[in-house]
Design a protein around this motif. Sequence first.
Motif, PDB file in Angstrom:
ATOM      1  N   GLU A  18      13.741  -3.914  -6.836  1.00 59.82           N
ATOM      2  CA  GLU A  18      14.100  -2.603  -7.368  1.00 59.82           C
ATOM      3  C   GLU A  18      12.877  -1.719  -7.651  1.00 59.82           C
ATOM      4  O   GLU A  18      12.891  -0.522  -7.375  1.00 59.82           O
ATOM      5  CB  GLU A  18      14.929  -2.766  -8.636  1.00 59.82           C
ATOM      6  CG  GLU A  18      15.567  -1.476  -9.097  1.00 59.82           C
ATOM      7  CD  GLU A  18      16.580  -1.689 -10.189  1.00 59.82           C
ATOM      8  OE1 GLU A  18      16.857  -0.709 -10.894  1.00 59.82           O
ATOM      9  OE2 GLU A  18      17.090  -2.808 -10.352  1.00 59.82           O
ATOM     10  N   LYS A  19      11.818  -2.313  -8.158  1.00 61.98           N
ATOM     11  CA  LYS A  19      10.614  -1.545  -8.495  1.00 61.98           C
ATOM     12  C   LYS A  19       9.941  -0.934  -7.273  1.00 61.98           C
ATOM     13  O   LYS A  19       9.174   0.013  -7.396  1.00 61.98           O
ATOM     14  CB  LYS A  19       9.596  -2.431  -9.207  1.00 61.98           C
ATOM     15  CG  LYS A  19      10.019  -2.870 -10.576  1.00 61.98           C
ATOM     16  CD  LYS A  19       8.955  -3.753 -11.191  1.00 61.98           C
ATOM     17  CE  LYS A  19       9.391  -4.223 -12.557  1.00 61.98           C
ATOM     18  NZ  LYS A  19       8.379  -5.103 -13.171  1.00 61.98           N
ATOM     19  N   SER A  23       9.077   3.491  -3.606  1.00 55.53           N
ATOM     20  CA  SER A  23       7.861   3.524  -2.789  1.00 55.53           C
ATOM     21  C   SER A  23       8.204   3.404  -1.313  1.00 55.53           C
ATOM     22  O   SER A  23       7.622   4.094  -0.468  1.00 55.53           O
ATOM     23  CB  SER A  23       6.915   2.393  -3.191  1.00 55.53           C
ATOM     24  OG  SER A  23       6.486   2.565  -4.513  1.00 55.53           O
TER      25      SER A  23
END
Length: 82
Positions: A18-19, A23
């Motif tokens: 998820e993080k 990006s």
Amino acid sequence: MTKSGIDPQRSLEELLPEKLRASWLRALTDRREAYRAKDEKKAEAAFQYGLGFVHALYQAGLVSGGVRDDLRELLISPDIRR
């Protein structure tokens, strides 16, 4: 069916941690925008950045080989819609 064996209806972004999803989407968007603007230098830089990003995910064990290949395909063929 994609190389990773996932249902094509399922978003590849869902397979990323998820993080890192934002990006990845930024890298892919940058590549597509530069490609469509016919800015070859920027498109190549975005492509190389994206390949490095995907390689790092794979090397860190965050994605499987099949998902890695599918992500690369999205970078190689910027007109693919997923």
